[in-house]
Write an enzyme that holds these catalytic residues in place. Structure first.
Site, PDB file in Angstrom:
ATOM      1  N   CYS A   1     -25.787   3.235  13.909  1.00 49.02           N
ATOM      2  CA  CYS A   1     -26.077   2.998  15.294  1.00 49.02           C
ATOM      3  C   CYS A   1     -27.380   2.636  15.657  1.00 49.02           C
ATOM      4  O   CYS A   1     -27.878   1.913  16.461  1.00 49.02           O
ATOM      5  CB  CYS A   1     -25.427   4.120  16.046  1.00 49.02           C
ATOM      6  SG  CYS A   1     -23.831   4.140  16.059  1.00 49.02           S
TER       7      CYS A   1
ATOM      8  N   ASP B   1     -22.531  11.800  12.229  1.00 50.05           N
ATOM      9  CA  ASP B   1     -23.158  10.533  11.981  1.00 50.05           C
ATOM     10  C   ASP B   1     -23.662  10.293  10.609  1.00 50.05           C
ATOM     11  O   ASP B   1     -24.500   9.340  10.361  1.00 50.05           O
ATOM     12  CB  ASP B   1     -24.137  10.137  12.909  1.00 50.05           C
ATOM     13  CG  ASP B   1     -25.191  11.405  12.834  1.00 50.05           C
ATOM     14  OD1 ASP B   1     -25.248  12.024  11.956  1.00 50.05           O
ATOM     15  OD2 ASP B   1     -26.413  11.074  13.566  1.00 50.05           O
ATOM     16  N   ASN B   2     -23.232  11.275   9.565  1.00 53.67           N
ATOM     17  CA  ASN B   2     -23.724  10.956   8.387  1.00 53.67           C
ATOM     18  C   ASN B   2     -22.734  11.768   7.112  1.00 53.67           C
ATOM     19  O   ASN B   2     -21.952  12.543   7.563  1.00 53.67           O
ATOM     20  CB  ASN B   2     -24.959  11.776   8.089  1.00 53.67           C
ATOM     21  CG  ASN B   2     -24.887  13.482   8.158  1.00 53.67           C
ATOM     22  OD1 ASN B   2     -24.604  13.992   7.243  1.00 53.67           O
ATOM     23  ND2 ASN B   2     -25.120  13.924   9.349  1.00 53.67           N
TER      24      ASN B   2
ATOM     25  N   ARG C   1       1.579  15.982  35.047  1.00 46.92           N
ATOM     26  CA  ARG C   1       1.827  14.675  34.356  1.00 46.92           C
ATOM     27  C   ARG C   1       1.888  14.500  33.002  1.00 46.92           C
ATOM     28  O   ARG C   1       2.847  13.836  32.248  1.00 46.92           O
ATOM     29  CB  ARG C   1       0.828  13.447  34.702  1.00 46.92           C
ATOM     30  CG  ARG C   1       0.711  13.356  36.449  1.00 46.92           C
ATOM     31  CD  ARG C   1       2.025  13.096  37.213  1.00 46.92           C
ATOM     32  NE  ARG C   1       1.881  12.877  38.472  1.00 46.92           N
ATOM     33  CZ  ARG C   1       1.879  13.622  39.236  1.00 46.92           C
ATOM     34  NH1 ARG C   1       2.043  15.075  39.170  1.00 46.92           N
ATOM     35  NH2 ARG C   1       1.445  13.536  40.558  1.00 46.92           N
TER      36      ARG C   1
END
Length: 337
Positions: free
Chosen positions: A181, A125-126, A7
Site C-alpha cells: 500500500c 501488513d506483513n 434487525r
C-alpha cells in the site's frame, strides 16, 4: 437483551440464539489499520462481547483516507492506533468489552494474546506477523481469518485448524509482496469488501455455521473476482499443521528484531529482551538534544539528528527517514544507551 440487535436477530441464521453466542464471544484483531478498524467496528455493532485490538503503530494523517475509525485529532495527538480504535468503539457500543494493546506481535506474546479467543481476525501488513499468528492459531486450534489488500486488489481465506490448509501451506501460491500500500497505494472500497467477507465469516463461525474452504480474491477496480478451492494445497509435512508440527514462528530467535517497514523509509527496532521505558524520564534526558517533542501516555515522538523517532513503552522505536538498519540502531543507542 435490548432491541439494539433487533434487525440482526430477525435474520434467521443468527436469530436470538446466535446473538447470545455473539455476546459471549471473544475476538482478537491483529492490526488496527484499514482492515482492522473496519472489522472492529462491524463486530462491535454486531454485539461481539469481547474485542481485543493489538497494533504497534500510531495514527498519521495519511491513514485517514481508508482507516475509518480515526480522526484528524487522533493524528495530531499521535494516538496509538489500538487506543484510538478502542476510543471509537466505546462510543459505538458501550455494552461490550474492548481492550487495546500497543504491542508488536511476536513469539513471546502471541500465545498469551490468543488464549481464550473464539477466533482471530488478521489485519496485518506483513507476512512474518501473519506466520506468527498462524502458528499460534493452529497450535491452539482457533479459527484465523486471513485478509489482505493492496491497490484495488484484496483476498480473504479462512484457516480452520484441522480442516483447512494453514497459511504456511498456501503462502507460496499467494501474490508476491513486491508491492505494498505504501508503494502502489490502496483505495477505500477494497478495504470494505475484504472486511465484509472477513466479518461475515466471523459471524458464521461465532454463531455455529460452517464456512467454505475457499480463497476469494477480488480486484474491485477491474471488476474481477476469483475463488480457489485450497484443499489440494494441504502439506502433510508443513511445520505448522503437518503430522509433526514444530511451530517455527513461535520461536522468538527466528524473528527479526530490526525491521525495515516496506515503502515507509522507516526502521522498527525491537529490543531483544523485554523492557519498560519511562517515557517521561526519556523526554527529560533528551530535552536539550531533541526537537518537536510530543509526549502522551503511550509514546514519545521527537526529532533527533534530522530523523523523527517514536519511542514506545515496551522499548520499541520507529526511526523515520532511513531504511538503513545500522543508521537506525546508531540513533537508538545514542538516546537509549
Amino acid at each position: 437483551m435490548t432491541d439494539r440487535y433487533s434487525r440482526q436477530t430477525l435474520f434467521s441464521p443468527i436469530c436470538k440464539q446466535g446473538q447470545e453466542k455473539l455476546a459471549t464471544a471473544k475476538v482478537l484483531i491483529v492490526g488496527a489499520g484499514a482492515l482492522g478498524t473496519a472489522s472492529a467496528e462491524m463486530l462491535a455493532r454486531a454485539g461481539v462481547g469481547k474485542i481485543t485490538i493489538v497494533d504497534r503503530d500510531y495514527v498519521e494523517v495519511s491513514n485517514l483516507q481508508r482507516q475509518q475509525m480515526f480522526t484528524e485529532e487522533d493524528a495530531r495527538n499521535k494516538l496509538p492506533k489500538a487506543v484510538a480504535a478502542q476510543n471509537r468503539i466505546q462510543t459505538v457500543n458501550s455494552e461490550i468489552e474492548v481492550t487495546s494493546l500497543i504491542a508488536d506481535v511476536n513469539g513471546l506474546n502471541i500465545e498469551e494474546l490468543v488464549t481464550g479467543c473464539s477466533l482471530i481476525i488478521d489485519a496485518v501488513d506483513n507476512f512474518e506477523t501473519r506466520l506468527i499468528v498462524n502458528d499460534a492459531a493452529v497450535k491452539h486450534q482457533i479459527p484465523y481469518l486471513i485478509g489482505a489488500i493492496v491497490a484495488s486488489y484484496g483476498l480473504t481465506f479462512p484457516i480452520i485448524p484441522g480442516s483447512t490448509p494453514c497459511f504456511h501451506c498456501i503462502i507460496d501460491t499467494l501474490p508476491s509482496q513486491n508491492v505494498t500500500c505504501d508503494t502502489v497505494g490502496v483505495i477505500g472500497p477494497i478495504v470494505q469488501l475484504v472486511a465484509a467477507y472477513q466479518v461475515t465469516s466471523a459471524l458464521k463461525l461465532l454463531t455455529g455455521h460452517p464456512v467454505s474452504n475457499v480463497l476469494k480474491s477480488f480486484d474491485i477496480w477491474q471488476e474481477e473476482k476469483a475463488e480457489i478451492s485450497v484443499d489440494t494445497l494441504k502439506n502433510d509435512n508443513c511445520p505448522t499443521c503437518g503430522s509433526q508440527p514444530t511451530y517455527p514462528y513461535l520461536s522468538f530467535e527466528n524473528q527479526t528484531k530490526t525491521e525495515v517497514l516496506c515503502g515507509r523509509n522507516t526502521v522498527q527496532l525491537r529490543p531483544g529482551i523485554t523492557r519498560s521505558l519511562s517515557l517521561e524520564q526519556l523526554a527529560e534526558s533528551i530535552k536539550d538534544q531533541a526537537r518537536e517533542m510530543v509526549l502522551n501516555p503511550y509514546l514519545l515522538s521527537c526529532s533527533f539528528e534530522n530523523h523523527r523517532i517514536v519511542f514506545f513503552k515496551d522499548g520499541r522505536a520507529l526511526v523515520h527517514g532511513t531504511s538503513e538498519a545500522q543508521v537506525a540502531r546508531s540513533l537508538y543507542n545514542k538516546i537509549i544507551g
